[in-house]
Design a protein around this motif. Structure first.
Motif, PDB file in Angstrom:
ATOM      1  N   PRO A 211       3.279 105.540  41.586  1.00 23.17           N
ATOM      2  CA  PRO A 211       3.518 104.411  42.165  1.00 23.17           C
ATOM      3  C   PRO A 211       4.276 104.037  41.378  1.00 23.17           C
ATOM      4  CG  PRO A 211       1.445 105.999  41.733  1.00 23.17           C
ATOM      5  CD  PRO A 211       2.256 106.451  41.149  1.00 23.17           C
ATOM      6  N   ASN A 212       4.690 102.840  42.266  1.00 22.40           N
ATOM      7  CA  ASN A 212       6.133 101.476  41.982  1.00 22.40           C
ATOM      8  C   ASN A 212       5.610 101.190  40.461  1.00 22.40           C
ATOM      9  OD1 ASN A 212       8.713 102.635  42.897  1.00 22.40           O
ATOM     10  ND2 ASN A 212       7.225 102.042  44.907  1.00 22.40           N
ATOM     11  N   LEU A 213       4.314 100.727  40.436  1.00 23.76           N
ATOM     12  CA  LEU A 213       3.443 100.049  39.255  1.00 23.76           C
ATOM     13  C   LEU A 213       3.303 100.076  38.205  1.00 23.76           C
ATOM     14  CD1 LEU A 213      -0.651  99.582  41.137  1.00 23.76           C
ATOM     15  CD2 LEU A 213       2.018  98.352  41.455  1.00 23.76           C
ATOM     16  N   ILE A 214       4.117 101.561  37.644  1.00 26.41           N
ATOM     17  CA  ILE A 214       4.413 101.663  36.639  1.00 26.41           C
ATOM     18  C   ILE A 214       5.858 102.176  36.027  1.00 26.41           C
ATOM     19  CG2 ILE A 214       1.926 101.153  35.472  1.00 26.41           C
ATOM     20  CD1 ILE A 214       2.124 104.578  36.049  1.00 26.41           C
ATOM     21  N   PRO A 215       6.327 101.531  34.985  1.00 25.26           N
ATOM     22  CA  PRO A 215       8.149 102.515  34.780  1.00 25.26           C
ATOM     23  C   PRO A 215       8.105 103.721  34.806  1.00 25.26           C
ATOM     24  CG  PRO A 215       7.523 100.508  33.056  1.00 25.26           C
ATOM     25  CD  PRO A 215       5.846 100.795  33.572  1.00 25.26           C
ATOM     26  N   ARG A 216       6.641 104.659  34.670  1.00 26.02           N
ATOM     27  CA  ARG A 216       7.463 105.934  35.027  1.00 26.02           C
ATOM     28  C   ARG A 216       7.103 106.516  36.120  1.00 26.02           C
ATOM     29  NH1 ARG A 216       9.679 110.386  32.878  1.00 26.02           N
ATOM     30  NH2 ARG A 216       8.509 112.415  33.325  1.00 26.02           N
ATOM     31  N   GLY A 217       6.335 106.291  36.405  1.00 24.01           N
ATOM     32  CA  GLY A 217       6.692 105.989  38.413  1.00 24.01           C
ATOM     33  C   GLY A 217       7.500 105.790  39.451  1.00 24.01           C
ATOM     34  N   ARG A 218       8.025 104.695  38.352  1.00 19.08           N
ATOM     35  CA  ARG A 218       9.439 104.138  39.001  1.00 19.08           C
ATOM     36  C   ARG A 218      10.408 105.219  38.888  1.00 19.08           C
ATOM     37  NH1 ARG A 218       7.173  99.386  37.779  1.00 19.08           N
ATOM     38  NH2 ARG A 218       9.157  98.768  36.215  1.00 19.08           N
ATOM     39  N   GLU A 219      10.603 105.718  37.240  1.00 24.11           N
ATOM     40  CA  GLU A 219      11.733 106.367  37.059  1.00 24.11           C
ATOM     41  C   GLU A 219      11.817 108.093  37.961  1.00 24.11           C
ATOM     42  OE1 GLU A 219      13.339 108.767  32.858  1.00 24.11           O
ATOM     43  OE2 GLU A 219      10.948 107.315  32.952  1.00 24.11           O
ATOM     44  N   LEU A 220      10.027 107.956  38.115  1.00 28.34           N
ATOM     45  CA  LEU A 220      10.221 109.590  39.460  1.00 28.34           C
ATOM     46  C   LEU A 220      10.834 109.685  39.762  1.00 28.34           C
ATOM     47  CD1 LEU A 220       6.124 110.778  38.022  1.00 28.34           C
ATOM     48  CD2 LEU A 220       9.063 111.480  37.162  1.00 28.34           C
ATOM     49  N   ASN A 221      10.287 107.989  40.849  1.00 30.60           N
ATOM     50  CA  ASN A 221      10.686 107.844  42.142  1.00 30.60           C
ATOM     51  C   ASN A 221      12.615 107.770  43.026  1.00 30.60           C
ATOM     52  OD1 ASN A 221       8.421 108.123  43.306  1.00 30.60           O
ATOM     53  ND2 ASN A 221       8.147 106.011  43.228  1.00 30.60           N
ATOM     54  N   ARG A 222      13.082 107.811  41.792  1.00 29.59           N
ATOM     55  CA  ARG A 222      14.310 108.047  41.424  1.00 29.59           C
ATOM     56  C   ARG A 222      15.282 108.934  41.339  1.00 29.59           C
ATOM     57  NH1 ARG A 222      13.731 103.075  37.662  1.00 29.59           N
ATOM     58  NH2 ARG A 222      13.972 103.947  35.786  1.00 29.59           N
ATOM     59  N   ARG A 223      15.517 109.731  42.723  1.00 31.29           N
ATOM     60  CA  ARG A 223      15.839 111.377  42.081  1.00 31.29           C
ATOM     61  C   ARG A 223      16.845 111.606  42.994  1.00 31.29           C
ATOM     62  NH1 ARG A 223      11.273 109.574  45.873  1.00 31.29           N
ATOM     63  NH2 ARG A 223      10.561 111.384  46.831  1.00 31.29           N
ATOM     64  N   VAL A 224      16.679 112.897  43.486  1.00 33.08           N
ATOM     65  CA  VAL A 224      17.050 113.582  44.573  1.00 33.08           C
ATOM     66  C   VAL A 224      16.525 114.597  44.782  1.00 33.08           C
ATOM     67  CG1 VAL A 224      19.446 115.028  45.470  1.00 33.08           C
ATOM     68  CG2 VAL A 224      19.728 112.234  44.360  1.00 33.08           C
ATOM     69  N   ASP A 225      15.693 114.938  46.231  1.00 31.28           N
ATOM     70  CA  ASP A 225      15.677 115.611  46.483  1.00 31.28           C
ATOM     71  C   ASP A 225      16.225 116.963  46.938  1.00 31.28           C
ATOM     72  OD1 ASP A 225      12.273 114.717  45.152  1.00 31.28           O
ATOM     73  OD2 ASP A 225      12.017 113.797  47.432  1.00 31.28           O
ATOM     74  N   ILE A 226      15.928 118.725  46.267  1.00 31.26           N
ATOM     75  CA  ILE A 226      16.303 119.632  47.436  1.00 31.26           C
ATOM     76  C   ILE A 226      15.974 120.140  48.116  1.00 31.26           C
ATOM     77  CG2 ILE A 226      17.861 121.081  45.525  1.00 31.26           C
ATOM     78  CD1 ILE A 226      17.802 120.060  43.075  1.00 31.26           C
ATOM     79  N   VAL A 227      16.414 120.301  49.286  1.00 28.68           N
ATOM     80  CA  VAL A 227      16.108 121.278  50.377  1.00 28.68           C
ATOM     81  C   VAL A 227      16.452 122.841  50.864  1.00 28.68           C
ATOM     82  CG1 VAL A 227      14.773 120.988  52.440  1.00 28.68           C
ATOM     83  CG2 VAL A 227      14.827 118.821  50.708  1.00 28.68           C
TER      84      VAL A 227
END
Length: 455
Positions: free
Chosen positions: A434-450
């Motif tokens: 969820p983007n509602l909390i700082p920790r959630g926004r930090e997890l969303n700033r990422r690069v997925d490796i496929v």
């Protein structure tokens, strides 16, 4: 005109081509189609004279310097193996003497060859209770890999040596190899004698007869006439004859500051080469290769695999050094794969509105490199993401793409071939938390490796 008999009809045809070309250029300053055909035929026949002999390997053993002197060393045992086959070599009484001793002179097929040399020496002095070298055995092993090509003679020297300043008696003697190459391809001499008054013409290399200069026009005394410019001969590349001289690649593999036993795979022109690096190797291991671009993969038990991209030229030696890191023993410190997505123990982290990963957060990408080196069929797709607040909606797509490219650049700096990586940006369309909390926004700033499988 009388002709003296010659050894082959091909040489007669060659000489006739030269005469035809000379007479054609004498008749006209402008090249004709007949002249052009004569030139092409002459080039073909000259190239046919090139003889490319099969590859050769000459192996010599240099007697230990100082043999027979005050501090002499006695040769006890030798063993030389070329591509898994032992060589029949002279006896110890011959090899013990100073100077060069030929071990083998072989004509071989093209390809990669590895010479493994094992030599044992002992101190030849009278036994002394106070001498740290009395009764000591130096059992030395060294290997070298090189490429054999047509028209080349590979000269491999096995070089035992003495290190008088070694702090440890075990390091007093050393064993190395030296590899050099020389051309053996020659042009067949062909001579043709016209008659007693005509000197012989000897053809030793492909030649191209220059066109005669255009006729000189005297300065006009009246109004000059319009003249077409003289024809310009189009330069033509001289074909490269015989084999290409090799370049030298030097490989060095360390763990910390010490050499480590490893296997290197060199991929580029021709079949891949396997190079065995011994733990006792004190100097970089030379590999002779045709000039070109190469990928060098290094694997060693207990260490993470690494890779490098290198360009080999004839002009200078290329050196590739590897400093290997220990493979993690704990499962929690290893990369895992789920649904073709790679999960790193510590994935790269990104600050708000920043494309580059945070400093110190990319250490685990070495696990990715190890994975791709061990499986050539794998490629990576890096998918960048943002949260829904760190930038205007129109800029989030570009920011996510920049994050994926930044991680790809870090992998390329680690030696990974960029052709095995593709990138994409998905903006904030696939939140992980969820983007509602700082920790959630930090997890969303990422690069997925496929993982992308398949050649």
């Amino acid at each position: 005109m009388l002709w003296t008999p010659v050894a082959s009809s091909s040489v007669q045809a060659l000489w006739l081509g030269i005469l035809a070309l000379a007479s054609a250029t004498a008749r006209a300053a402008e090249p004709s189609s007949v002249e052009q055909r004569a030139r092409e035929d002459l080039d073909r026949q000259l190239q046919a004279l090139v003889k490319t002999p099969p590859p050769e390997i000459v192996i010599t053993y240099e007697g230990l310097p100082g043999a027979g002197g005050a501090r002499a060393y006695k040769l006890l045992e030798v063993d030389f193996i070329l591509n898994g086959q032992p060589l029949a070599v002279p006896g110890l009484d011959v090899l013990s003497g100073p100077g060069a001793h030929r071990l083998a002179a072989l004509k071989v097929d093209e390809g990669s060859y590895t010479l493994v040399s094992r030599v044992t020496y002992t101190n030849n002095d009278t036994w002394n209770l106070f001498s740290e070298e009395s009764g000591f055995l130096w059992k030395m092993t060294a290997s070298v890999t090189f490429q054999a090509q047509k028209g080349l003679r590979m000269k491999v020297r096995v070089l035992p040596g003495i290190n008088p300043t070694a702090p440890d008696p075990r390091l007093k003697l050393k064993l190395n190899h030296d590899v050099s190459a020389e051309m053996t391809a020659q042009l067949a001499d062909a001579s043709l004698v016209e008659d007693a008054g005509t000197p012989a013409v000897v053809v030793r290399a492909p030649v191209t007869l220059p066109l005669p200069p255009p006729p000189v026009t005297p300065p006009p005394t009246t109004q000059p006439l319009a003249m077409a410019p003289p024809p310009v001969a189009t330069p033509r590349e001289t074909p490269e004859l015989g084999p290409v001289a090799p370049g030298k690649l030097l490989l060095k593999v360390l763990s910390g500051k010490k050499p480590v036993a490893a296997t290197a795979y060199v991929r580029g022109k021709g079949a891949p080469q396997q190079v065995i690096l011994e733990k006792s190797a004190k100097k970089p291991v030379p590999v002779m290769l045709p000039p070109g671009e190469y990928t060098v993969d290094v694997l060693s038990k207990g260490f993470l695999a690494q890779t490098r991209q290198v360009k080999v030229t004839r002009e200078r030696e290329a050196t590739v050094s590897f400093t290997l890191a220990k493979a993690p023993a704990k499962k929690t410190a290893q990369a895992s794969v789920k649904n073709e997505r790679v999960e790193l123990p510590k994935p790269p982290r990104f600050a708000e509105k920043q494309a580059a990963p945070r400093k110190g957060s990319t250490g685990d990408i070495a696990l990715l490199v190890d994975m791709l080196v061990r499986d050539e069929s794998l490629k990576l797709r890096l998918e960048g993401h943002t949260d829904n607040r760190e930038a205007p909606a129109t800029a989030r797509q570009a920011l996510s793409e920049a994050r994926a490219k930044a991680l790809a650049d870090a992998l390329v700096r680690e030696g990974l071939n960029p052709t095995r990586i593709e990138t994409a940006g998905l903006g904030d369309t696939r939140p992980k938390a969820p983007n509602l909390i700082p920790r959630g926004r930090e997890l969303n700033r990422r690069v997925d490796i496929v993982l992308v499988r398949g050649k």
